[in-house]
Write a protein that holds these residues in place. Sequence first.
Motif, PDB file in Angstrom:
ATOM      1  N   HIS A  80       5.832  -1.159  12.657  1.00 45.90           N
ATOM      2  CA  HIS A  80       4.391  -0.898  12.706  1.00 45.90           C
ATOM      3  C   HIS A  80       4.006  -0.324  14.067  1.00 45.90           C
ATOM      4  N   LEU A  81       3.138   0.662  14.074  1.00 48.72           N
ATOM      5  CA  LEU A  81       2.615   1.263  15.307  1.00 48.72           C
ATOM      6  C   LEU A  81       1.132   0.950  15.408  1.00 48.72           C
ATOM      7  N   SER A  82       0.748   0.218  16.450  1.00 49.08           N
ATOM      8  CA  SER A  82      -0.656  -0.126  16.660  1.00 49.08           C
ATOM      9  C   SER A  82      -1.456   1.112  17.052  1.00 49.08           C
ATOM     10  N   GLU A  83      -2.768   0.969  16.986  1.00 47.39           N
ATOM     11  CA  GLU A  83      -3.634   2.106  17.288  1.00 47.39           C
ATOM     12  C   GLU A  83      -3.629   2.444  18.773  1.00 47.39           C
ATOM     13  N   GLU A  84      -3.575   1.429  19.632  1.00 44.01           N
ATOM     14  CA  GLU A  84      -3.634   1.657  21.064  1.00 44.01           C
ATOM     15  C   GLU A  84      -2.284   1.350  21.704  1.00 44.01           C
ATOM     16  N   VAL A  85      -1.533   2.382  22.012  1.00 46.29           N
ATOM     17  CA  VAL A  85      -0.259   2.232  22.715  1.00 46.29           C
ATOM     18  C   VAL A  85      -0.201   3.263  23.830  1.00 46.29           C
ATOM     19  N   SER A  86       0.596   2.972  24.840  1.00 48.12           N
ATOM     20  CA  SER A  86       0.771   3.916  25.943  1.00 48.12           C
ATOM     21  C   SER A  86       1.643   5.079  25.482  1.00 48.12           C
ATOM     22  N   PRO A  87       1.591   6.210  26.193  1.00 43.74           N
ATOM     23  CA  PRO A  87       2.463   7.331  25.845  1.00 43.74           C
ATOM     24  C   PRO A  87       3.947   6.952  25.852  1.00 43.74           C
ATOM     25  N   ILE A  88       4.347   6.057  26.767  1.00 44.28           N
ATOM     26  CA  ILE A  88       5.750   5.659  26.837  1.00 44.28           C
ATOM     27  C   ILE A  88       6.149   4.875  25.591  1.00 44.28           C
ATOM     28  N   VAL A  89       5.305   3.933  25.169  1.00 43.93           N
ATOM     29  CA  VAL A  89       5.600   3.150  23.972  1.00 43.93           C
ATOM     30  C   VAL A  89       5.586   4.040  22.736  1.00 43.93           C
ATOM     31  N   ASN A  90       4.642   4.968  22.695  1.00 47.27           N
ATOM     32  CA  ASN A  90       4.609   5.901  21.567  1.00 47.27           C
ATOM     33  C   ASN A  90       5.878   6.739  21.531  1.00 47.27           C
ATOM     34  N   ASP A  91       6.382   7.115  22.700  1.00 51.10           N
ATOM     35  CA  ASP A  91       7.620   7.895  22.771  1.00 51.10           C
ATOM     36  C   ASP A  91       8.806   7.098  22.240  1.00 51.10           C
ATOM     37  N   SER A  92       8.868   5.803  22.585  1.00 51.75           N
ATOM     38  CA  SER A  92       9.979   4.986  22.089  1.00 51.75           C
ATOM     39  C   SER A  92       9.872   4.789  20.581  1.00 51.75           C
ATOM     40  N   TYR A  93       8.652   4.692  20.073  1.00 51.38           N
ATOM     41  CA  TYR A  93       8.444   4.608  18.623  1.00 51.38           C
ATOM     42  C   TYR A  93       8.931   5.883  17.938  1.00 51.38           C
ATOM     43  N   GLU A  94       8.531   7.030  18.459  1.00 54.62           N
ATOM     44  CA  GLU A  94       8.937   8.306  17.871  1.00 54.62           C
ATOM     45  C   GLU A  94      10.449   8.488  17.933  1.00 54.62           C
ATOM     46  N   CYS A  95      11.056   8.017  19.020  1.00 50.44           N
ATOM     47  CA  CYS A  95      12.511   8.101  19.164  1.00 50.44           C
ATOM     48  C   CYS A  95      13.198   7.295  18.074  1.00 50.44           C
ATOM     49  N   SER A  96      12.733   6.073  17.854  1.00 47.32           N
ATOM     50  CA  SER A  96      13.339   5.206  16.843  1.00 47.32           C
ATOM     51  C   SER A  96      13.144   5.763  15.444  1.00 47.32           C
ATOM     52  N   VAL A  97      11.921   6.153  15.133  1.00 44.60           N
ATOM     53  CA  VAL A  97      11.627   6.679  13.798  1.00 44.60           C
ATOM     54  C   VAL A  97      12.356   7.996  13.573  1.00 44.60           C
ATOM     55  N   GLY A  98      12.463   8.815  14.620  1.00 45.59           N
ATOM     56  CA  GLY A  98      13.164  10.087  14.487  1.00 45.59           C
ATOM     57  C   GLY A  98      14.612   9.894  14.102  1.00 45.59           C
ATOM     58  N   PHE A  99      15.276   8.898  14.708  1.00 44.84           N
ATOM     59  CA  PHE A  99      16.657   8.621  14.337  1.00 44.84           C
ATOM     60  C   PHE A  99      16.733   8.169  12.887  1.00 44.84           C
ATOM     61  N   LEU A 100      15.857   7.266  12.509  1.00 46.06           N
ATOM     62  CA  LEU A 100      15.915   6.695  11.162  1.00 46.06           C
ATOM     63  C   LEU A 100      15.640   7.744  10.094  1.00 46.06           C
ATOM     64  N   LYS A 101      14.768   8.693  10.398  1.00 50.68           N
ATOM     65  CA  LYS A 101      14.465   9.735   9.405  1.00 50.68           C
ATOM     66  C   LYS A 101      15.670  10.623   9.142  1.00 50.68           C
ATOM     67  N   GLN A 102      16.566  10.700  10.113  1.00 49.23           N
ATOM     68  CA  GLN A 102      17.800  11.460   9.881  1.00 49.23           C
ATOM     69  C   GLN A 102      18.643  10.826   8.784  1.00 49.23           C
ATOM     70  N   HIS A 103      18.436   9.525   8.546  1.00 53.30           N
ATOM     71  CA  HIS A 103      19.222   8.782   7.567  1.00 53.30           C
ATOM     72  C   HIS A 103      18.426   8.481   6.299  1.00 53.30           C
ATOM     73  N   ALA A 104      17.212   9.038   6.220  1.00 55.27           N
ATOM     74  CA  ALA A 104      16.348   8.700   5.086  1.00 55.27           C
ATOM     75  C   ALA A 104      16.958   9.110   3.763  1.00 55.27           C
ATOM     76  N   GLN A 105      17.666  10.233   3.752  1.00 54.15           N
ATOM     77  CA  GLN A 105      18.230  10.728   2.504  1.00 54.15           C
ATOM     78  C   GLN A 105      19.406   9.887   2.037  1.00 54.15           C
ATOM     79  N   LYS A 106      19.867   8.971   2.870  1.00 55.53           N
ATOM     80  CA  LYS A 106      21.039   8.183   2.521  1.00 55.53           C
ATOM     81  C   LYS A 106      20.693   6.886   1.801  1.00 55.53           C
ATOM     82  N   THR A 107      19.429   6.669   1.528  1.00 54.83           N
ATOM     83  CA  THR A 107      19.054   5.430   0.853  1.00 54.83           C
ATOM     84  C   THR A 107      18.117   5.689  -0.314  1.00 54.83           C
ATOM     85  N   ASP A 108      18.327   4.978  -1.388  1.00 55.01           N
ATOM     86  CA  ASP A 108      17.412   5.028  -2.518  1.00 55.01           C
ATOM     87  C   ASP A 108      16.703   3.689  -2.672  1.00 55.01           C
TER      88      ASP A 108
END
Length: 325
Positions: free
Chosen positions: A7-35
């Motif tokens: 979950h991503l809260s509404e108010e986060v710092s740019p650094i925290v948002n960057d770490s969120y995007e980094c994590s989600v970006g990796f996971l989206k690379q594997h999205a096609q591998k799960t049903d």
Amino acid sequence: MKKLFIHLSEEVSPIVNDSYECSVGFLKQHAQKTDHLSSLGQVIGLYEDWVAVGVNHQEYAELLQLAKEGAKLIAKHGVQSFNTSSYSSYYGLDDALISFDKEGAGLTLLNQIKMKPLLLDFELLSYRQRLLRGGRQKEPVARAVMNGLEDGALVFDATAGLGRESMILAHAGAKVVSFERQLPIWIILNDALKRAQGSRFFPFTLPVLSPIGTIKDYSLALAGTDNHSLTLANDLNNARPEVIYYDPMFPERENSAQVKKDMFVFQQVIGEDKDIIEFLELALELAVKRVVLKRPSYAPPLAVAGLERSYFVDGGQCRFDCYVH
């Protein structure tokens, strides 16, 4: 397959948002591998035995409420009552939640919803004081790993966990690359390291966190048979580490005292490492000079491929067994 709700809260710092995007970006690379499907939220991706599920603000609030009601049901009627209830269609007892808010990424076990989320913060005064008091000669792990090494020597922390010993080794002068294969721990450690970057409290080069994976992935990348850690291998000029530090998770002794909250959450997520010998053999093949294995003080030393430990450094309740080629 366990679910990790993110979950991503509404108010986060740019650094925290960057770490969120980094994590989600990796996971989206594997999205096609799960049903896999989820009754709550949208599947982002899959890694190992975790399915990552993104939840919006409404779904996040609903999940917290479900977890609280599920906890009450278990307390009153036991685990079996939960397993046969409607709550089990939304989350399982092994599932976890990471919420990115203004403080950072906090990890919560849904079966321990009343516990405060585990948030890694290297800027805590107690931890900074430990770094200042420690060093290459005072910290047992630094003495074991950095013995005979010059500043800037490449060291792999094969199981970074909560990142504390990676930071100690970096403070002692090592160029540290940290590996962590458990998705929830990798995410909160990645966030903590990003928040520590640029801090005035850390006038040394912070550890580099490898993309989710292990030293095995790095070894395969060096051999050209796997692309998982290819970028990291290229960034390091295909270098092998001088030393590999390996801290496997061991089962708790039956008479052990109640562990601290952070270690309790960590142990619940990680579980016992069952491939210690395989990992140790690989580390010995990959390291240039030696491998340092952390062991409980009561545990006998291990022999691997006919190689006995060369020496050890006493760490009190633990020790650091050193294997030299």
